[in-house]
Design an enzyme around this catalytic site. Structure first.
Site, mmCIF file in Angstrom:
data_model
loop_
_atom_site.group_PDB
_atom_site.id
_atom_site.type_symbol
_atom_site.label_atom_id
_atom_site.label_comp_id
_atom_site.label_asym_id
_atom_site.label_seq_id
_atom_site.Cartn_x
_atom_site.Cartn_y
_atom_site.Cartn_z
ATOM 1 C CB SER A 1 4.222 1.669 1.676
ATOM 2 O OG SER A 1 3.369 1.457 0.592
HETATM 3 N N1 SAH Z 1 3.515 2.903 -3.373
HETATM 4 C C1 SAH Z 1 2.608 3.791 -2.720
HETATM 5 C C2 SAH Z 1 1.594 3.058 -1.903
HETATM 6 C C3 SAH Z 1 0.228 3.500 -2.174
HETATM 7 S S1 SAH Z 1 -1.034 2.541 -1.483
HETATM 8 C C4 SAH Z 1 3.352 4.819 -1.894
HETATM 9 O O1 SAH Z 1 4.431 4.587 -1.480
HETATM 10 O O2 SAH Z 1 2.789 5.903 -1.675
HETATM 11 C C5 SAH Z 1 -1.618 1.649 -2.873
HETATM 12 C C6 SAH Z 1 -2.187 2.396 -4.013
HETATM 13 O O3 SAH Z 1 -2.660 1.458 -4.933
HETATM 14 C C7 SAH Z 1 -3.372 3.277 -3.686
HETATM 15 O O4 SAH Z 1 -3.063 4.593 -4.057
HETATM 16 C C8 SAH Z 1 -4.509 2.730 -4.524
HETATM 17 O O5 SAH Z 1 -5.352 3.725 -5.069
HETATM 18 C C9 SAH Z 1 -3.755 2.023 -5.611
HETATM 19 N N2 SAH Z 1 -4.507 0.972 -6.294
HETATM 20 C C10 SAH Z 1 -5.399 0.091 -5.829
HETATM 21 N N3 SAH Z 1 -5.843 -0.685 -6.836
HETATM 22 C C11 SAH Z 1 -5.209 -0.290 -7.949
HETATM 23 C C12 SAH Z 1 -5.226 -0.710 -9.310
HETATM 24 N N4 SAH Z 1 -6.011 -1.705 -9.758
HETATM 25 N N5 SAH Z 1 -4.435 -0.064 -10.179
HETATM 26 C C13 SAH Z 1 -3.640 0.944 -9.780
HETATM 27 N N6 SAH Z 1 -3.583 1.385 -8.534
HETATM 28 C C14 SAH Z 1 -4.357 0.768 -7.599
#
Ligand code: SAH
Length: 668
Positions: free
Chosen positions: A68
């Site tokens: 993010s």
């Molecule tokens: N907080 C993270 C943002 C990652 S983007 C950072 O700072 O790097 C969001 C993430 O949510 C992705 O990696 C995606 O694979 C995950 N995601 C999507 N659906 C999900 C679910 N049902 N359970 C867990 N993770 C999920």
């Protein structure tokens, strides 16, 4: 010519990022700003993108996902209204960056990621940076992580069509859930849900945002699922564990000055306290066990100590410490191999103290000393016969005949087992079982005479029946005889608890391998059970098992069964062992509680690791094969006590015992 390496000053970029992208956009929380200044975002990025770490933008990571934008992470963290010390759930671990920011503020962060590769990577980045308070689960985060619920705050880093019920239900009353919600996959409203009561939730809209889709049971339907999310917890890597252990440890400078109060509080009203040892010849283990036992006797009214020693030897000590009035047998306690295990100055100090402690008490409330083990086949026969000669000479004659079956093998009972196996010699099982039966039939008459002495005789007779089987089963392999022995120890313990009264309490002194729950070790895969396992089944939380460990020093041990006592050097612990982790905690002596499943060090330790067990024999040259086995420490013990350096027990010397009265149990 070599290209000059471009040095990037990430720290100053980070400070600027916080000022221009975050504070300038209205994030006010000091906790959040400080956290954003602390977390090195570059570490969560693939190498080729590191130089863009502090750009005002999300960046791609593996699995077509993104880390993010820093501002969004700060905005969400602020929206969670954290004050510090909370338990937080983070859905969508991604790179692990947001989890790290939250972990700077909260006490514990539980983070769930749907893509295994990302979960794996994030867990190792977080571990390498020392975030021992973040736990990563590979699974579907729309269902939350119920095992650790309820949460003070939940952050979701991916956008869903509706608010997942499971997440709402895992909020504490007063807890906040911040999540992007939108009817279209790529645009959402960041909302905050606050749980007002069991059934009421308040919703606030915070901002327009764009997150990657939340895919899962309570999110968007994933198209073709190339894999199944495996429910697997990725725990902090080993290098952070020593730190977590050090943080959880209660250090002490010396045995003399160690404060036992926190341990005694944890022991609470337990009825049985099992105190282990990682060798049969380390002074620190004996002295700490002595100190704990005195405290249990003095402050919690424990009724007896039962040791991994033979019944008749311990009975001789019991006679002394309880000031029994009848003449003691002419019997030197623990005079057979391995003598140093109990005939040492450490044990002697406790025995003398116990006698003094008991002197001021009425005979029936004196604290007793018993033996749980069964190696004294012939001594026990001798004592049963001596008892019967005294109380019932005609029965003594019958018993003498029955036990006569075993007489030819007196010098080495193991040969009896072998002889019986060949079928050429009679099996003495029915004789010894009948002898015990005869004794039990006369319970009333004999017990009326002296209940304590009757118990003594019956325990010896029981020991004979089990030892007879023990020596026969020895030839079928170690499992059967090990189980028989621990079964005997457990039955003896329960007999003692019954004998000392309905609410009586007992302390057990035995090797870690007997007191730690076998189901948490590789023993269980071999089909072996032990005293600790039986106690846990029988007494549950009313049983408290304490294990010991050491890294290096000296130990009293032999090189082979029956061999002479040697003072041997103990090698430093092996890589990958529990001992190495404790050593790396750089805390020389400590106690650490193991029952709280949520603590960071426990999570880290809940993985099979090598553990060292030194018995009466120590073979440093083949240490891995001879002395290490696999165990899950927190499942094995309720408490672990560590001495980084330790030294051998000091065996009793003949000249130290000269001139003592013949009532003295360690006489020569
Ligand atoms: N907080 C993270 C943002 C990652 S983007 C950072 O700072 O790097 C969001 C993430 O949510 C992705 O990696 C995606 O694979 C995950 N995601 C999507 N659906 C999900 C679910 N049902 N359970 C867990 N993770 C999920």
């Amino acid at each position: 010519m070599l290209k000059p390496i471009k040095r990037v000053d990430f720290a100053s970029q980070r400070r600027e990022m916080v000022e221009h992208q975050i504070a300038a956009r209205g994030v006010r929380s000091d906790l959040v700003l400080t956290a954003m200044r602390a977390v090195p975002r570059e570490e969560f990025l693939p190498a080729h993108l590191r130089e863009f770490a502090y750009e005002d933008t999300p960046l791609p990571i593996a699995g077509e996902q993104t880390i993010s934008q820093p501002y969004i992470v700060a905005l969400m963290a602020e929206a969670l209204l954290l004050k510090g010390g909370e338990r937080v759930l983070d859905v969508g671990t991604g790179s692990g960056y947001a989890a790290a920011v939250l972990a700077e503020i909260a006490a514990e962060v539980y983070s769930v990621e749907r893509i295994g590769q990302l979960a794996e990577k994030a867990a190792s980045t977080l571990a390498a940076l020392g975030y021992a308070n973040v736990f990563v689960l590979h699974g579907d985060g729309t269902k939350g992580w119920p095992e650790h619920a309820p949460y003070d705050a939940i952050a979701v880093a991916a956008g869903g069509p509706k608010i997942p019920q499971s997440l709402q239900s895992q909020l504490k009353i007063g807890g906040r859930l911040v999540i992007p919600i939108g009817s279209e996959v790529r645009t959402q409203e960041l909302v905050r849900i606050t749980r007002i009561s069991q059934t009421e939730f308040r919703r606030e809209d915070l901002a327009d945002v764009r997150f990657v889709p939340l895919l899962g049971k309570e999110g968007w339907e994933a198209e073709a699922e190339p894999w199944q999310p495996k429910l697997r917890v990725l725990r902090p890597a080993a290098e952070t564990l020593p730190r977590a252990i050090a943080a959880a440890a209660e250090p002490f400078a010396s045995i003399e000055t160690a404060d036992l109060d926190p341990l005694l509080t944890r022991i609470g009203d337990a009825r049985v306290v099992l105190i282990g040892e990682a060798s049969h010849g380390t002074s620190e283990f004996y002295r700490m066990r002595d100190k704990i036992s005195r405290a249990l006797i003095e402050t919690k009214g424990f009724d007896f100590v039962a040791i991994e020693g033979d019944w008749p030897d311990a009975a001789r000590i019991d006679h002394y410490v309880r000031h029994r009035e009848y003449r003691p047998s002419e019997w030197t306690a623990f005079s057979r191999f391995p003598t140093w295990m109990w005939r040492n100055n450490e044990v002697r100090a406790f025995v003398d103290w116990l006698r003094g402690h008991n002197a001021a008490r009425k005979p029936q409330t004196r604290v007793a000393f018993h033996g749980l083990d069964l190696y004294s086949l012939y001594d026990s026969i001798h004592f049963v016969l001596q008892y019967l000669d005294e109380v019932d000479p005609p029965s003594a004659k019958v018993a003498r005949e029955r036990y006569g079956c075993l007489t030819p093998w007196q010098t080495d009972p193991a040969t009896y087992g072998y002889a019986a196996l060949t079928g050429k010699y009679p099996i003495c099982e029915s004789d010894v079982v009948h002898a015990l039966g005869d004794l039990l039939k006369k319970r009333q008459a004999y017990a009326a005479h002296d209940g304590e002495r009757f118990l003594d005789a019956v325990q010896n007779a029981r020991l004979i029946t089990n030892a007879e089987r023990y020596y026969r089963t020895m030839y079928y392999g170690s499992r059967a005889s090990w189980n028989l022995r621990d079964d005997h120890m457990f039955k003896t313990l329960t007999t003692l608890l019954a004998h000392h009264g309905e609410r009586s309490k007992g302390i057990v002194w035995a090797h870690n391998s007997h007191v730690g729950d076998a189901t948490a070790t590789e023993m269980s895969a071999r089909g072996e059970h032990n005293l600790g396992e039986f106690c846990r089944k029988e007494f549950g939380q009313d049983c408290y098992a304490i294990g010991f460990g050491t890294d290096h020093g000296t130990v009293a041990a032999a090189s082979e069964w029956g061999g002479p006592l040697e003072i041997k050097n103990v090698r430093s612990s092996l890589e990958g062992s529990v001992e190495r982790l404790c050593h790396d905690s750089e805390t020389p002596c400590f106690m650490v509680a193991l029952r709280n499943r949520d603590a960071a060090h426990i999570q880290g330790l809940l993985k099979p690791r090598l553990e060292r067990a030194i018995g009466v024999i120590y073979r440093p040259d083949s240490e891995l094969a001879s002395h290490y086995f696999e165990a899950l420490l927190p499942d094995q013990f309720d408490e672990y006590i560590w001495f980084d350096a330790s030294r051998a027990v000091s065996p009793l010397k003949t000249h130290e015992l000269k001139g003592l009265p013949d009532t003295y149990p360690f006489g020569i």
